[in-house]
Design a protein around this motif. Structure first.
Motif, PDB file in Angstrom:
ATOM      1  N   THR A  84      21.005  37.289 -22.154  1.00 58.98           N
ATOM      2  CA  THR A  84      21.541  36.668 -23.366  1.00 58.98           C
ATOM      3  C   THR A  84      20.557  35.686 -23.998  1.00 58.98           C
ATOM      4  O   THR A  84      20.758  35.267 -25.137  1.00 58.98           O
ATOM      5  CB  THR A  84      22.862  35.942 -23.062  1.00 58.98           C
ATOM      6  OG1 THR A  84      22.702  35.145 -21.886  1.00 58.98           O
ATOM      7  CG2 THR A  84      23.995  36.923 -22.856  1.00 58.98           C
ATOM      8  N   LEU A 179      30.292  37.367 -26.901  1.00 57.16           N
ATOM      9  CA  LEU A 179      29.746  36.249 -26.138  1.00 57.16           C
ATOM     10  C   LEU A 179      30.769  35.127 -26.013  1.00 57.16           C
ATOM     11  O   LEU A 179      30.965  34.544 -24.933  1.00 57.16           O
ATOM     12  CB  LEU A 179      28.472  35.734 -26.813  1.00 57.16           C
ATOM     13  CG  LEU A 179      27.530  34.881 -25.975  1.00 57.16           C
ATOM     14  CD1 LEU A 179      27.081  35.634 -24.734  1.00 57.16           C
ATOM     15  CD2 LEU A 179      26.335  34.453 -26.806  1.00 57.16           C
ATOM     16  N   VAL A 183      32.486  33.737 -22.450  1.00 58.74           N
ATOM     17  CA  VAL A 183      32.430  32.332 -22.045  1.00 58.74           C
ATOM     18  C   VAL A 183      33.847  31.784 -21.860  1.00 58.74           C
ATOM     19  O   VAL A 183      34.145  31.103 -20.867  1.00 58.74           O
ATOM     20  CB  VAL A 183      31.657  31.494 -23.086  1.00 58.74           C
ATOM     21  CG1 VAL A 183      31.742  30.015 -22.746  1.00 58.74           C
ATOM     22  CG2 VAL A 183      30.203  31.929 -23.139  1.00 58.74           C
ATOM     23  N   ILE A 239      18.122  29.670 -20.231  1.00 58.49           N
ATOM     24  CA  ILE A 239      19.264  30.546 -19.968  1.00 58.49           C
ATOM     25  C   ILE A 239      18.951  31.414 -18.758  1.00 58.49           C
ATOM     26  O   ILE A 239      18.230  32.407 -18.856  1.00 58.49           O
ATOM     27  CB  ILE A 239      19.590  31.412 -21.208  1.00 58.49           C
ATOM     28  CG1 ILE A 239      19.958  30.508 -22.381  1.00 58.49           C
ATOM     29  CG2 ILE A 239      20.730  32.384 -20.908  1.00 58.49           C
ATOM     30  CD1 ILE A 239      20.278  31.239 -23.661  1.00 58.49           C
ATOM     31  N   PHE A 272      25.321  28.041 -22.572  1.00 59.49           N
ATOM     32  CA  PHE A 272      25.615  28.637 -23.870  1.00 59.49           C
ATOM     33  C   PHE A 272      25.801  27.563 -24.939  1.00 59.49           C
ATOM     34  O   PHE A 272      25.360  27.725 -26.075  1.00 59.49           O
ATOM     35  CB  PHE A 272      26.858  29.519 -23.771  1.00 59.49           C
ATOM     36  CG  PHE A 272      26.681  30.711 -22.878  1.00 59.49           C
ATOM     37  CD1 PHE A 272      25.728  31.677 -23.172  1.00 59.49           C
ATOM     38  CD2 PHE A 272      27.438  30.861 -21.739  1.00 59.49           C
ATOM     39  CE1 PHE A 272      25.543  32.768 -22.348  1.00 59.49           C
ATOM     40  CE2 PHE A 272      27.266  31.960 -20.905  1.00 59.49           C
ATOM     41  CZ  PHE A 272      26.317  32.914 -21.212  1.00 59.49           C
TER      42      PHE A 272
END
Length: 300
Positions: A84, A179, A183, A239, A272
């Motif tokens: 990601t 996404l 999450v 990330i 994120f």
């Protein structure tokens, strides 16, 4: 942290759509440019493979983490960048081709570096050595998830450029939606763990996340890489592949210790949000700088 629809269906589907969308914006020239100018790749690998484990070790020691949680944080530092990171780099106007190249190289090198770092961490924090098998299967999965959809997107761009242009916006929106769902599902699924372990490891995981992102962006800038390359490296290093770290910690065949997976759970939730803020911040700074330059030019 048990296997669920989230990890077996939603996450791979989300990553596949994300990678397809990135492929729609790439050409082979993007990758040949990276190969022709390898300095950015070398700087990214220096940050990821050499400096980051030491930064993580310092945070684990200074924060006084219990031994198992300290090993879990080091396991996260040893894991490669998450797929990601390519999406966040794309949204932040980074060099996505550099991201994908770093993800591929890091995934291969991790076969050697991850067992080494984890075994040294086990010995230091727990006084024990435990063999971590080379993760060839996990590396193969990363290649399939990253390179398969990206290659399909690039093929569409080359063979059907009009269709690929039409698909760009809806695929990008769908990527962002998936996404957010992943999450949100992860937060709900791990709500009990978040409450009980946050006082022990929350601050250390957040500190490591911020340190990773700042190291990945500002060191390349100091070494005179351009803004797009620095954003890409910052996202790649900030990330991590938290899913891989959780799997290694929890697997009965590997570490078989769910406590060691806790830092990766917190990190995955933080990264994120911080990546989105980081991307917004660097672009806002760029826009402000461009506005000042335009204003100065108009006055002269």
């Amino acid at each position: 942290m048990e296997t669920s629809v989230l990890t077996t269906v939603l996450l791979p589907l989300a990553l596949g759509i994300i990678m397809l969308g990135l492929g729609l914006s790439l050409t082979l020239a993007d990758f040949t440019r990276v190969i022709a100018f390898p300095r950015a790749v070398l700087v990214g690998l220096l940050c990821q493979m050499v400096l980051l484990p030491w930064v993580c070790f310092a945070i684990a020691k200074l924060s006084g983490l219990p031994p198992e949680l300290a090993v879990g944080l080091m396991l996260l530092a040893a894991s490669p960048g998450g797929a990601t990171s390519n999406l966040f780099s794309h949204l932040a106007k980074g060099d996505v081709a550099l991201n994908i190249t770093l993800t591929a190289i890091n995934s291969v090198l991790t076969v050697v570096t991850l067992p080494l770092i984890v075994n040294l961490s086990l010995d230091h924090f727990l006084g024990e050595s435990r063999a971590i098998p080379l993760q060839f299967g996990k590396v193969a999965q990363i290649f399939v998830v990253v390179l398969g959809p990206v290659s399909l997107g690039m093929l569409l761009k080359k063979k059907r450029p009009q269709l690929s242009e039409q698909l760009k916006k809806p695929v990008k929106l769908l990527s962002a939606l998936f996404l957010v769902l992943v999450v949100a599902a992860a937060v709900y699924k791990e709500r009990a763990i978040i409450g009980s372990y946050f006082p022990q490891v929350g601050a250390a995981a957040l500190a490591f996340n911020l340190a990773s992102m700042f190291l990945g962006y500002f060191l390349p800038r100091l070494l005179r890489l351009n803004r797009e390359q620095s954003i890409a490296i910052g996202m790649e290093i900030g990330i991590h592949n938290g899913t891989l770290a959780i799997a290694i910690a929890s697997s009965p065949l590997l570490l078989n210790n769910t406590t060691m997976a806790i830092p990766a759970v917190f990190y995955s939730l933080f990264m994120f949000c911080t990546a989105a803020l980081f991307g917004y911040g660097v672009n806002a700074a760029q826009r402000a700088s461009a506005a000042r330059a335009a204003s100065a030019a108009s006055r002269s």
